[in-house]
Design a protein around this motif. Structure first.
Motif, PDB file in Angstrom:
ATOM      1  N   MET A  17       0.701  -1.186   0.040  1.00  0.00           N
ATOM      2  CA  MET A  17       0.157  -0.121  -0.228  1.00  0.00           C
ATOM      3  C   MET A  17       0.924   1.179   0.042  1.00  0.00           C
ATOM      4  O   MET A  17       0.485   2.246  -0.595  1.00  0.00           O
ATOM      5  CB  MET A  17      -0.820  -0.214   1.166  1.00  0.00           C
ATOM      6  CG  MET A  17      -1.930   1.105   1.279  1.00  0.00           C
ATOM      7  SD  MET A  17      -2.935   0.923  -0.059  1.00  0.00           S
ATOM      8  CE  MET A  17      -4.112   1.907   0.166  1.00  0.00           C
ATOM      9  N   VAL A  18       1.949   1.213   0.669  1.00  0.00           N
ATOM     10  CA  VAL A  18       2.922   2.507   0.874  1.00  0.00           C
ATOM     11  C   VAL A  18       3.340   2.680  -0.588  1.00  0.00           C
ATOM     12  O   VAL A  18       3.710   3.793  -0.813  1.00  0.00           O
ATOM     13  CB  VAL A  18       3.727   2.313   2.101  1.00  0.00           C
ATOM     14  CG1 VAL A  18       4.800   3.263   2.104  1.00  0.00           C
ATOM     15  CG2 VAL A  18       3.168   2.094   3.207  1.00  0.00           C
ATOM     16  N   LEU A  40       2.329   1.823  -3.450  1.00  0.00           N
ATOM     17  CA  LEU A  40       1.540   2.358  -4.310  1.00  0.00           C
ATOM     18  C   LEU A  40       1.328   3.815  -4.216  1.00  0.00           C
ATOM     19  O   LEU A  40       1.316   4.603  -5.369  1.00  0.00           O
ATOM     20  CB  LEU A  40       0.045   1.544  -4.188  1.00  0.00           C
ATOM     21  CG  LEU A  40      -1.117   2.075  -5.019  1.00  0.00           C
ATOM     22  CD1 LEU A  40      -0.490   1.783  -6.667  1.00  0.00           C
ATOM     23  CD2 LEU A  40      -2.411   1.469  -4.737  1.00  0.00           C
ATOM     24  N   LYS A  41       1.268   4.354  -2.966  1.00  0.00           N
ATOM     25  CA  LYS A  41       1.071   5.547  -2.834  1.00  0.00           C
ATOM     26  C   LYS A  41       2.491   6.398  -3.416  1.00  0.00           C
ATOM     27  O   LYS A  41       2.217   7.460  -3.745  1.00  0.00           O
ATOM     28  CB  LYS A  41       0.937   6.020  -1.331  1.00  0.00           C
ATOM     29  CG  LYS A  41      -0.547   5.448  -0.745  1.00  0.00           C
ATOM     30  CD  LYS A  41      -0.690   5.896   0.666  1.00  0.00           C
ATOM     31  CE  LYS A  41      -2.228   5.750   1.307  1.00  0.00           C
ATOM     32  NZ  LYS A  41      -2.375   5.837   2.566  1.00  0.00           N
ATOM     33  N   LEU A  42       3.463   5.665  -2.925  1.00  0.00           N
ATOM     34  CA  LEU A  42       4.602   6.507  -3.384  1.00  0.00           C
ATOM     35  C   LEU A  42       4.856   6.703  -4.937  1.00  0.00           C
ATOM     36  O   LEU A  42       5.192   7.417  -5.526  1.00  0.00           O
ATOM     37  CB  LEU A  42       5.788   5.581  -2.886  1.00  0.00           C
ATOM     38  CG  LEU A  42       7.365   6.270  -3.114  1.00  0.00           C
ATOM     39  CD1 LEU A  42       7.353   7.501  -2.461  1.00  0.00           C
ATOM     40  CD2 LEU A  42       8.387   5.155  -2.424  1.00  0.00           C
ATOM     41  N   ILE A  80       2.080   6.854  -6.980  1.00  0.00           N
ATOM     42  CA  ILE A  80       1.233   7.804  -7.214  1.00  0.00           C
ATOM     43  C   ILE A  80       1.748   9.021  -7.158  1.00  0.00           C
ATOM     44  O   ILE A  80       1.946  10.139  -8.023  1.00  0.00           O
ATOM     45  CB  ILE A  80      -0.123   7.668  -6.717  1.00  0.00           C
ATOM     46  CG1 ILE A  80      -0.600   6.244  -7.108  1.00  0.00           C
ATOM     47  CG2 ILE A  80      -1.042   8.838  -6.923  1.00  0.00           C
ATOM     48  CD1 ILE A  80      -1.961   5.887  -6.250  1.00  0.00           C
ATOM     49  N   CYS A  81       2.526   9.218  -6.046  1.00  0.00           N
ATOM     50  CA  CYS A  81       3.250  10.727  -5.776  1.00  0.00           C
ATOM     51  C   CYS A  81       4.186  11.002  -6.850  1.00  0.00           C
ATOM     52  O   CYS A  81       4.533  11.869  -7.478  1.00  0.00           O
ATOM     53  CB  CYS A  81       3.836  10.523  -4.488  1.00  0.00           C
ATOM     54  SG  CYS A  81       4.553  12.078  -3.845  1.00  0.00           S
TER      55      CYS A  81
END
Length: 63
Positions: free
Chosen positions: A1-2, A4-6, A8-9
């Motif tokens: 999950m982390v 994926l957020k990274l 996207i960022c």
């Protein structure tokens, strides 16, 4: 999950950099194609001035 957020960022940062570069390039093109400014001298003084202020300054170092 982390991760994926990274990811996207990172993609958002890439898109932002591309957008800023495109806007800067379009502004540079607009400044390059504008007509030179017309300098109005006062009629009271009949002194010949240099025309250095009428030279358009290129947009250097904007990126």
């Amino acid at each position: 999950m982390v991760t994926l957020k990274l990811e996207i960022c990172i993609e958002l940062v890439k898109l932002t950099v591309d957008f800023v570069a495109a806007v800067a390039e379009s502004i540079e093109v607009a400044f390059r194609h504008r007509p030179p400014p017309v300098v109005q001298y006062p009629t009271v003084m009949n002194v010949r001035r240099s025309n250095y202020s009428a030279v358009p300054i290129p947009l250097v170092g904007f990126l």
